[in-house]
Design an enzyme around this catalytic site. Structure first.
Site, PDB file in Angstrom:
ATOM      1  N   GLY A  44      -0.794   6.073  16.313  1.00  8.51           N
ATOM      2  CA  GLY A  44       0.213   5.606  17.284  1.00  8.51           C
ATOM      3  C   GLY A  44      -0.079   4.124  17.515  1.00  8.51           C
ATOM      4  N   ASN A  48      -3.594   2.563  18.783  1.00  6.11           N
ATOM      5  CA  ASN A  48      -4.355   1.686  17.876  1.00  6.11           C
ATOM      6  C   ASN A  48      -4.612   0.320  18.518  1.00  6.11           C
ATOM      7  OD1 ASN A  48      -4.075   3.790  16.061  1.00  6.11           O
ATOM      8  ND2 ASN A  48      -2.403   2.834  14.918  1.00  6.11           N
ATOM      9  N   GLU A 145       7.440   2.378  20.334  1.00  6.37           N
ATOM     10  CA  GLU A 145       7.351   3.807  20.007  1.00  6.37           C
ATOM     11  C   GLU A 145       7.539   4.708  21.230  1.00  6.37           C
ATOM     12  OE1 GLU A 145       4.777   4.267  15.950  1.00  6.37           O
ATOM     13  OE2 GLU A 145       3.637   4.314  17.815  1.00  6.37           O
ATOM     14  N   GLY A 227       1.750  -9.377   5.327  1.00  7.51           N
ATOM     15  CA  GLY A 227       0.888  -8.517   4.517  1.00  7.51           C
ATOM     16  C   GLY A 227      -0.203  -9.322   3.831  1.00  7.51           C
ATOM     17  N   ARG A 229      -0.096 -11.836   2.168  1.00  7.06           N
ATOM     18  CA  ARG A 229       0.078 -13.310   2.206  1.00  7.06           C
ATOM     19  C   ARG A 229      -0.309 -13.893   3.559  1.00  7.06           C
ATOM     20  NH1 ARG A 229       5.937 -13.288   0.885  1.00  7.06           N
ATOM     21  NH2 ARG A 229       5.596 -11.223   1.763  1.00  7.06           N
ATOM     22  N   ASP A 257      -1.574  -3.340  13.714  1.00  3.68           N
ATOM     23  CA  ASP A 257      -2.039  -3.063  15.083  1.00  3.68           C
ATOM     24  C   ASP A 257      -3.354  -3.798  15.358  1.00  3.68           C
ATOM     25  OD1 ASP A 257       0.149  -1.365  15.182  1.00  3.68           O
ATOM     26  OD2 ASP A 257      -1.026   0.357  14.501  1.00  3.68           O
ATOM     27  N   ARG A 290     -10.305   0.551   5.051  1.00  6.47           N
ATOM     28  CA  ARG A 290     -10.744   1.924   5.354  1.00  6.47           C
ATOM     29  C   ARG A 290      -9.526   2.804   5.546  1.00  6.47           C
ATOM     30  NH1 ARG A 290     -15.419   2.141   9.781  1.00  6.47           N
ATOM     31  NH2 ARG A 290     -15.433   4.249   8.943  1.00  6.47           N
ATOM     32  N   SER A 296     -10.062   2.730  11.124  1.00  7.09           N
ATOM     33  CA  SER A 296     -10.132   1.419  10.457  1.00  7.09           C
ATOM     34  C   SER A 296     -10.065   0.244  11.424  1.00  7.09           C
ATOM     35  CB  SER A 296      -9.010   1.297   9.421  1.00  7.09           C
ATOM     36  OG  SER A 296      -7.758   1.175  10.070  1.00  7.09           O
TER      37      SER A 296
END
Ligand code: RIB
Length: 312
Positions: A44, A48, A145, A227, A229, A257, A290, A296
């Site tokens: 969620g 996170n 969310e 991402g 980049r 997150d 991870r 992670s």
């Protein structure tokens, strides 16, 4: 634990999803079955954010709704174990804990379907009841969310209390003007930026342009993540691009997150935007190395060590 955050208190609008994760070589085509490996993790976006902010050294309180079910109880236990204040988390007798169905492909890319369930029943009244949670908060973080009315009430309450409001408009959706206007920092990925601005944000220049448009909605800083980049950050006077360090990505779930939480606590600690961006990109990259969302989320010492390595 406190090297980066000092005494920063962060209030998080919580969303809680049990992540049901399938890892597969590739996504199935329509009508096709492929085989993969299964794992279940706490997740969620809001949860996170809270876990990452705590691991990076902040004092954290979270508001939200879980179901009266085994998943909900797992979240409450995890919050207690992490030392995250949860007096603003309601156990909903009428709806189950949120669920996310996630597929991770072999390159770590993810696709997610989220069933909000109890998250969706979070209301402005729930936020109003927890006004005291915002006392002394430097930063308030929210995403999309839960319900839009609750998110808007959360941002306004945070503003009234003098906290900086960081909006992560995820999952991508149109955002009411009043919520954008109550946000100081907007952190969007390419898709979310495109949804909000109507223009692609898939290159560094396009992402900067999209970030500039987001400033027009009222924010003082806008960040677009790209991402592998890295990310760009823009204010009226500054423009920065921070490339991401090269990492072996196995699972990108939760990377955004970790990025948001890292940026929030560095800005909350009054670091320059440039430094906060570098810290956040490093934290986000570490989270891809991870499996799972909650497992992670990096600790301050992980990020610190990775930044030393990158500097060479
Ligand atoms: O951002 C990652 C999160 O999004 C996952 O933990 C999943 O719950 C989804 O909501």
């Amino acid at each position: 634990m406190r090297a980066y955050a000092g005494e920063v208190k962060v209030v998080v609008l919580g969303s809680f999803n049990m992540d049901l994760v399938m890892r597969a070589e590739r996504l199935p085509r329509r009508g096709e079955t492929v085989q993969g490996a299964f794992a279940m993790h706490l997740g969620g976006k809001g949860f996170n954010h809270a876990v990452a902010a705590r691991r990076l050294g902040a004092d954290v309180e979270i508001l939200g709704r879980v179901g009266d079910d085994p998943f909900g109880r797992q979240f409450l236990d995890a919050l207690d174990a992490a030392g995250i204040g949860r007096r603003g988390v309601t156990v909903d007798a009428g709806e189950g804990t949120g669920i996310a169905s996630i597929v991770i492909e072999s390159d770590g890319a993810n696709t997610i379907i989220q069933a909000p369930r109890a998250n969706r029943r979070l209301s402005p009244d729930d936020i109003a009841r927890e006004d005291a949670s915002f006392d002394d908060a430097r930063v308030a973080m929210l995403q999309l969310e839960t319900s839009m009315p609750a998110a808007t009430a959360f941002a306004r309450a945070a503003r009234r209390a003098g906290a900086l409001v960081l909006l992560n408009p995820a999952p991508a959706a149109p955002v009411p003007d009043e919520l954008l206007a109550a946000s100081d920092i907007i952190v969007a990925n390419e898709l979310e930026a495109e949804t909000l601005t109507g223009a692609p944000a898939d290159t560094v220049d396009a992402a900067c342009e999209a970030a500039r448009k987001l400033l027009d909605a009222g924010a003082t800083a806008a960040v677009v993540t790209l991402g592998a980049r890295g990310a760009v950050a823009v204010t009226r006077d500054e423009r920065h691009h921070q490339p991401a360090p090269a990492v072996d990505a196995v699972d990108t779930v939760g990377a955004g997150d970790a990025f948001c939480a890292a940026l929030a606590i560095r800005i909350g600690a009054r670091a320059p935007l440039r430094d906060a961006l570098t810290f956040a990109v490093t934290a986000g990259s570490l989270a891809t190395m991870r499996h799972g969302a909650e497992p992670s989320m990096p600790f301050a010492h992980d990020v610190e060590a990775a930044m030393r390595t990158t500097k060479g």
